[in-house]
Design an enzyme around this catalytic site. Structure first.
Site, mmCIF file in Angstrom:
data_model
loop_
_atom_site.group_PDB
_atom_site.id
_atom_site.type_symbol
_atom_site.label_atom_id
_atom_site.label_comp_id
_atom_site.label_asym_id
_atom_site.label_seq_id
_atom_site.Cartn_x
_atom_site.Cartn_y
_atom_site.Cartn_z
ATOM 1 C CG HIS A 1 45.056 -29.107 -19.481
ATOM 2 N ND1 HIS A 1 45.826 -29.056 -18.340
ATOM 3 C CD2 HIS A 1 44.754 -27.818 -19.770
ATOM 4 C CE1 HIS A 1 45.972 -27.796 -17.959
ATOM 5 N NE2 HIS A 1 45.330 -27.021 -18.831
ATOM 6 C CG HIS B 1 42.260 -23.812 -21.312
ATOM 7 N ND1 HIS B 1 41.513 -24.120 -20.199
ATOM 8 C CD2 HIS B 1 43.559 -23.944 -20.936
ATOM 9 C CE1 HIS B 1 42.321 -24.413 -19.189
ATOM 10 N NE2 HIS B 1 43.568 -24.325 -19.621
ATOM 11 C CG HIS C 1 45.028 -25.130 -14.312
ATOM 12 N ND1 HIS C 1 43.840 -25.719 -14.654
ATOM 13 C CD2 HIS C 1 45.561 -24.662 -15.483
ATOM 14 C CE1 HIS C 1 43.659 -25.624 -15.964
ATOM 15 N NE2 HIS C 1 44.694 -24.988 -16.491
ATOM 16 C CD GLU D 1 50.969 -23.790 -15.756
ATOM 17 O OE1 GLU D 1 51.223 -23.653 -16.960
ATOM 18 O OE2 GLU D 1 49.922 -23.377 -15.237
ATOM 19 C CG ASP E 1 47.636 -25.225 -21.486
ATOM 20 O OD1 ASP E 1 46.493 -24.799 -21.245
ATOM 21 O OD2 ASP E 1 48.600 -25.040 -20.730
ATOM 22 C CG ASP E 2 45.590 -22.063 -23.930
ATOM 23 O OD1 ASP E 2 44.386 -21.793 -23.890
ATOM 24 O OD2 ASP E 2 46.309 -22.144 -22.917
#
Length: 389
Positions: free
Chosen positions: A56, A58, A244, A247, A325-326
């Site tokens: 996961h 991005h 997703h 969350e 994630d980021d």
């Protein structure tokens, strides 16, 4: 955790101090993560040695200010100053001090204009692996948001070929295996998303991308609403799927993803912790969860890293992996994520072996490749057999 149409997260909304991170220092000097004394109660040698797998991440969220300005100069982009930042240092400061959603969207939309050519995407993908090889990353399933690029007139071929070239170059230089998949935005209308799937289909059929996910705001977008798009994607050659869910959405969204969409991977799924029966069902169906611990804290989903339902997942038999994630907007590499989790939970060697082994099981790769990853894990476990952390 994609909140906008252009594929990066809102990780800057909460101060990185909430989890003890300095985005600028970590990006400029990765060794600070591993510096003696940074984690006084954690065996950093063991955590760094673990073979790490990421499901996961991005890729747009891996864009550093330094690379941003390099690409801007290369492509003669002069509009960045309109966002009240003109150097990497001032942009790092913005990342630590977002002034609400509108501010974030305005800045991130400006950033995407620097991606114009295949080489730009190649440099982005390569930079992620260059940073991550220090952390012990051995395999990553990298996702991108095509709509954020083709809406600006960039061809799908330019985006995918560039990203793949960067990942392949990273494999040569750092021995990190990767695969690429696409992620659509839940907030776009289905006609637009179906057209995007049509453009992606030839690349899925050729094996250039391996799957499809969905990200974006959960509020008002239950997973079952996208059943037609997932069915269509299956019919045109996509092999693997995720979404997703849970969350910020309720447990019912996790249930819909698993049983209405019939998915065996769900991103986040944090809200499932409130329903033990749902956890049992997820384990029984062998649903794999991609957990983004630092993202959850910095976005206010949880107050601290220790609030994650990792023990609940382990007790129920729900398999999961740990992910960035980021990474740029979180200031958290995959090593940082592992260290922060160990600092919060104090897992023993056997539990880490289980977490990494489950990460291997949940990967979208061949059995042969999984066996290779297991051998790397077994080598580390032999070194730490009988030792305490």
């Amino acid at each position: 955790m994609l909140r906008t149409a252009i594929g990066v997260s809102l990780c800057g909304f909460a101060a990185c101090a909430a989890v003890g991170l300095d985005t600028r220092e970590l990006a400029a000097n990765p060794s600070v993560v591993y510096a003696p004394g940074t984690y006084p109660n954690v065996s950093t040698d063991f955590i760094r040695a673990l073979p790490k797998i990421e499901h996961h991440m991005h890729i747009e969220g891996a864009l550093s200010p330094e690379l941003l300005f390099k690409l801007a100069e290369r492509n003669n982009v002069t509009s960045l100053s309109a966002g009240n930042f003109s150097t990497p240092d001032t942009l790092w400061e913005r990342y630590r001090n977002w002034d609400g959603l509108a501010d974030f969207v305005a800045v991130s939309e400006q950033e995407m204009v620097v991606f114009q050519h295949e080489r730009d995407y190649e440099d982005l993908a390569y930079s992620y692996l260059e940073r991550s090889h220090y952390d012990g990353l051995v395999y990553a399933e990298v996702n991108f948001l095509p709509e954020g690029h083709i809406s600006r007139g960039i061809s799908m071929e330019t985006v995918i070929r560039g990203l793949r070239r960067g990942l392949e170059r990273g494999k040569t230089d750092f021995d990190i295996d990767t695969q690429l998949f696409a992620c659509f935005s839940k907030t776009h209308n289905h006609t637009r998303t179906r057209a995007t799937i049509d453009k992606l289909a030839p690349f899925a059929q050729a094996g250039d991308i391996i799957g499809l996910g969905a990200a974006g705001n959960e509020d008002g977008f239950p997973p079952s609403e996208f059943s037609d798009l997932y069915s269509y994607a299956r019919s045109v050659g996509f092999q693997h799927f995720t979404i997703h869910a849970g969350e910020t959405g309720p447990p019912s969204y996790v249930r819909e993803a698993a049983f209405d969409l019939n998915l065996t991977r769900i991103d986040h799924a944090i809200s499932a912790r409130s329903e033990p029966e749902l956890l049992r069902q997820l384990a029984e169906k062998d649903v794999f969860v991609t957990v983004c611990r630092l993202s959850n804290v910095l976005l206010g989903v949880d107050g601290q890293v220790a609030d994650a339902p990792l023990r609940e997942f382990l007790d129920a038999g729900v398999k999961f992996s740990l992910n960035t994630d980021d990474p740029t907007f979180l200031g958290g590499s995959i090593l940082t994520v592992y260290l922060k989790v160990q600092e919060a939970f104090g897992f023993d060697v056997a539990t880490w072996e289980r977490i990494v082994s489950n990460s291997i099981d949940g990967s979208w790769t061949t059995d042969e490749h999984k066996d290779s990853l297991r051998r790397k894990l077994e080598a580390v476990m032999r070194q730490w057999d009988g030792k305490e952390l």
